[in-house]
Design an enzyme around this catalytic site. Structure first.
Site, PDB file in Angstrom:
ATOM      1  N   PRO A  78     -84.526 -10.912 143.364  1.00 62.00           N
ATOM      2  CG  PRO A  78     -84.104 -12.770 144.718  1.00 62.00           C
ATOM      3  CD  PRO A  78     -83.462 -11.826 143.756  1.00 62.00           C
ATOM      4  CD  GLU A  79     -89.246  -6.084 143.313  1.00 59.58           C
ATOM      5  OE1 GLU A  79     -90.270  -5.686 143.906  1.00 59.58           O
ATOM      6  OE2 GLU A  79     -88.842  -5.572 142.254  1.00 59.58           O
TER       7      GLU A  79
END
Ligand code: ZN
Length: 278
Positions: A2-3
């Site tokens: 996840p960014e």
């Protein structure tokens, strides 16, 4: 992994579940070791959270901060594929549930981390940025804002390609592989250009572009999170709003040149050879 926009979606989801004002009663653990920054973390977590009410959930880079009405807060990193969810106490723990905060309203706040790259730790309120995991991070472009004079001097000192410069978490907190390509396309900068060769105008354009692509992705973040994490790191059909990432072989939406995929430091980069000349 996840960014920033995906972690922001988790944050917003937690706040929608009305966590503010709910108190933490007890901490339970799967007993599996987590990648924790300090000794005796579980005992420290228990001491720091017992009877404390949640006042807010914040985010710096890819880290979540659970603010409590006491001298401490809780730092959470979701790792490669982790998640932080609420559940009714009676619900069976999902596989890979490693830390459970029992809330005083009959719910749990559960940290699920299949690959155990995540992190849970205690932070001192008001001094969160001094925690070893956060002290090394550059500014968060969304949560803290990106000062207009930040990128140019940081870039001037680095001969590394600008794509890798953007991925350096000590430069910017939370920018990952997808949004680095997106921002460079938007700012019309070749990903291979040495960071030290950016002009003042380039740095200015990049500052705006980074903020824009992250804000836009946050607005669409729910879809990204489901597709990206659900498919275990492989992007699904979230490409509907991505400008250049994952679009190799397709025409550039600005100039119709075919988008090119290259590899930098082992990771895919997408760019338009016409809009982003070397
Ligand atoms: Zn183009």
């Amino acid at each position: 992994m996840p960014e920033l926009p995906e972690v922001e979606s988790v944050r917003r989801g937690l706040l929608r579940r009305r966590l503010r004002g709910v108190s933490l009663a007890r901490v339970r653990s799967s007993g599996m070791p987590l990648r924790l920054a300090r000794p005796q973390p579980l005992a420290a977590l228990r001491r720091a959270t017992r009877g404390r009410a949640i006042t807010d959930v914040r985010r710096i880079g890819k880290y979540l901060l659970i603010d409590l009405d006491g001298p401490h807060g809780v730092l959470v990193h979701l790792g490669m594929s982790g998640n932080l969810v609420t559940a009714r106490r009676a619900e069976v723990w999902a596989p890979h549930t490693h830390v459970v905060f029992e809330l005083d309203d009959g719910r749990d706040l559960r940290f699920i981390d299949p690959r155990r790259f995540g992190q849970v730790d205690v932070v001192d309120r008001g001094r969160e940025r001094e925690h070893p995991s956060l002290a090394v991070l550059g500014p968060d472009p969304i949560a803290e804002g990106l000062p207009p004079d930040h990128l140019a001097p940081a870039a001037a000192r680095r001969s590394t390609p600008v794509k890798l410069f953007l991925l350096d978490q000590s430069v910017l907190a939370g920018v990952g592989n997808i949004y680095a390509s997106e921002a460079l396309w938007l700012a019309r900068i070749a990903p291979t250009r040495p960071a030290s060769r950016l002009t003042a105008a380039d740095a200015e354009a990049l500052t705006v572009a980074v903020t824009d692509v992250l804000s836009f992705a946050i607005d669409n973040g729910g879809t990204t999170l489901r597709d990206f994490v659900g498919a275990d790191g492989v992007p699904g059909d979230n490409g509907e709003y991505l400008l250049v990432y994952g679009r190799a072989g397709q025409p550039c939406s600005r100039c119709r040149t075919t988008i090119k995929k290259t590899v930098q430091a082992g990771r895919a980069t997408y760019s338009c050879p016409t809009c982003q000349p070397r």
